[in-house]
Design a protein around this motif. Structure first.
Motif, PDB file in Angstrom:
ATOM      1  N   LYS A 218       0.833  -1.210   0.000  1.00 15.41           N
ATOM      2  CA  LYS A 218       0.000   0.000   0.000  1.00 15.41           C
ATOM      3  C   LYS A 218       0.865   1.257   0.000  1.00 15.41           C
ATOM      4  CE  LYS A 218      -2.778  -1.381   3.450  1.00 15.41           C
ATOM      5  NZ  LYS A 218      -3.947  -1.532   4.344  1.00 15.41           N
TER       6      LYS A 218
ATOM      7  N   ARG B 147      -0.886  -4.465   8.805  1.00 17.06           N
ATOM      8  CA  ARG B 147      -1.147  -3.508   7.719  1.00 17.06           C
ATOM      9  C   ARG B 147      -2.216  -4.019   6.755  1.00 17.06           C
ATOM     10  NH1 ARG B 147       3.255   0.269   7.223  1.00 17.06           N
ATOM     11  NH2 ARG B 147       3.912   0.635   9.371  1.00 17.06           N
ATOM     12  N   GLY B 148      -2.565  -5.314   6.877  1.00 14.41           N
ATOM     13  CA  GLY B 148      -3.627  -5.834   6.019  1.00 14.41           C
ATOM     14  C   GLY B 148      -3.260  -7.059   5.212  1.00 14.41           C
TER      15      GLY B 148
ATOM     16  N   ASN C  63     -10.158  -4.277   9.966  1.00 10.14           N
ATOM     17  CA  ASN C  63      -8.889  -4.006   9.301  1.00 10.14           C
ATOM     18  C   ASN C  63      -8.271  -2.711   9.828  1.00 10.14           C
ATOM     19  OD1 ASN C  63     -10.233  -1.870   8.008  1.00 10.14           O
ATOM     20  ND2 ASN C  63     -10.608  -3.053   6.144  1.00 10.14           N
ATOM     21  N   ASP C  64      -7.162  -2.298   9.209  1.00  5.54           N
ATOM     22  CA  ASP C  64      -6.448  -1.126   9.719  1.00  5.54           C
ATOM     23  C   ASP C  64      -7.192   0.177   9.467  1.00  5.54           C
ATOM     24  OD1 ASP C  64      -6.058  -1.201   6.975  1.00  5.54           O
ATOM     25  OD2 ASP C  64      -3.934  -0.674   7.052  1.00  5.54           O
TER      26      ASP C  64
ATOM     27  N   ASN D 242      -9.838  -9.453   8.211  1.00  9.87           N
ATOM     28  CA  ASN D 242     -10.271  -8.481   7.197  1.00  9.87           C
ATOM     29  C   ASN D 242      -9.099  -7.919   6.398  1.00  9.87           C
ATOM     30  OD1 ASN D 242     -13.368  -7.935   7.434  1.00  9.87           O
ATOM     31  ND2 ASN D 242     -12.629  -8.173   9.536  1.00  9.87           N
ATOM     32  N   PRO D 243      -8.370  -8.823   5.717  1.00  7.69           N
ATOM     33  CA  PRO D 243      -7.153  -8.393   5.020  1.00  7.69           C
ATOM     34  C   PRO D 243      -7.436  -7.738   3.675  1.00  7.69           C
ATOM     35  CG  PRO D 243      -7.542 -10.716   4.621  1.00  7.69           C
ATOM     36  CD  PRO D 243      -8.625 -10.267   5.579  1.00  7.69           C
ATOM     37  N   ASP D 244      -6.440  -7.000   3.196  1.00  3.73           N
ATOM     38  CA  ASP D 244      -6.444  -6.510   1.814  1.00  3.73           C
ATOM     39  C   ASP D 244      -5.775  -7.533   0.903  1.00  3.73           C
ATOM     40  OD1 ASP D 244      -7.537  -3.765   2.182  1.00  3.73           O
ATOM     41  OD2 ASP D 244      -5.771  -3.562   3.457  1.00  3.73           O
TER      42      ASP D 244
END
Length: 237
Positions: free
Chosen positions: A65, A80-81, A108-109, A155-157
């Motif tokens: 990111k 951070r995801g 998430n973050d 809840n990751p990216d």
């Protein structure tokens, strides 16, 4: 500023005197699914461990990111995801299915919660029937469901799956692939290590093949199809 979700540049990783990764590059865009393929011992898991900070590369850069992760410990990178489903599934011997899921459950973050406990149990009804079982008492397929559900609850990216369907029965393997497609459709980026090129070529947007720690092929699905004989030669024993 980079639009890449994950950007790995020039990774060189050594185990003692053994030079495992030789300048590996890898990029993932938001919402993309990327396959990482190669025969056993070609550096796939070392690539994952290097970008997660489990092992420290000799040189190279890892950004997520738009921010460099190189100096961060593994847990801060994950916060951070990033979520990781390890080879072997990583069950805790003293935790029940319920406790595995509750432990991981967090926004998430950005404070957002796309995946919660109920949504994971709706995705994997079998886990709901085994909430009081220890994670180690589940079948291999159920353990993989639990490992994926646990990862989704952060809840990751980006979801990283190492040997996503290794050792699973064909019907369970199909079920796991269907779940990964749903995860992709939900907008989560995925990095998938697996040997099933027939599934990966339709599921993933981009493909990276490692041979002896070097990127031998990198391209989209159309390029993969155009170079299939070459890629299959890299993957054959």
């Amino acid at each position: 500023m980079s639009t890449h979700l994950l950007e790995v540049r020039g990774l060189h990783t050594l185990y003692g005197a053994s030079h495992i990764l030789h300048g590996v590059d890898l990029c993932i865009e938001p919402g993309q699914a990327v396959s990482l393929m190669g025969r056993n011992g070609m550096g796939k898991t070392t690539t994952l461990k290097s970008l997660l900070g489990v092992v420290t590369p000799r040189s190279g850069e890892v950004s997520f990111k738009g921010q460099r992760l190189d100096a961060l410990p593994t847990w801060q990178r994950m916060r951070r995801g990033i979520a990781y489903v390890p080879e072997g599934r990583g069950m805790f011997h003293n935790l029940t299915v319920r406790e595995h899921l509750q432990m991981a459950n967090r926004p998430n973050d950005r404070g957002e919660t796309q995946w919660d406990y109920d949504r994971v149990l709706a995705l994997f009804p079998r886990l709901g029937e085994r909430l009081d079982n220890l994670g180690t008492q589940l079948s291999g397929g159920e353990q993989q469901m639990l490992a994926i559900g646990r990862a989704l609850l952060t809840n990751p990216d980006l979801l990283i799956l190492d040997e996503a369907t290794e050792g699973l029965a064909p019907l369970i393997r199909k079920e796991i692939w269907d779940v990964i497609r749903l995860i992709k459709q939900s907008g989560i980026s995925t990095l998938i290590v697996d040997k099933n090129i027939q599934v990966l070529k339709t599921l993933c947007d981009q493909h990276v093949v490692l041979v002896k720690g070097r990127v031998a092929f990198s391209g989209n699905s159309q390029q993969l199809l155009e170079n299939m004989s070459e890629v299959e030669s890299y993957l054959s024993v």
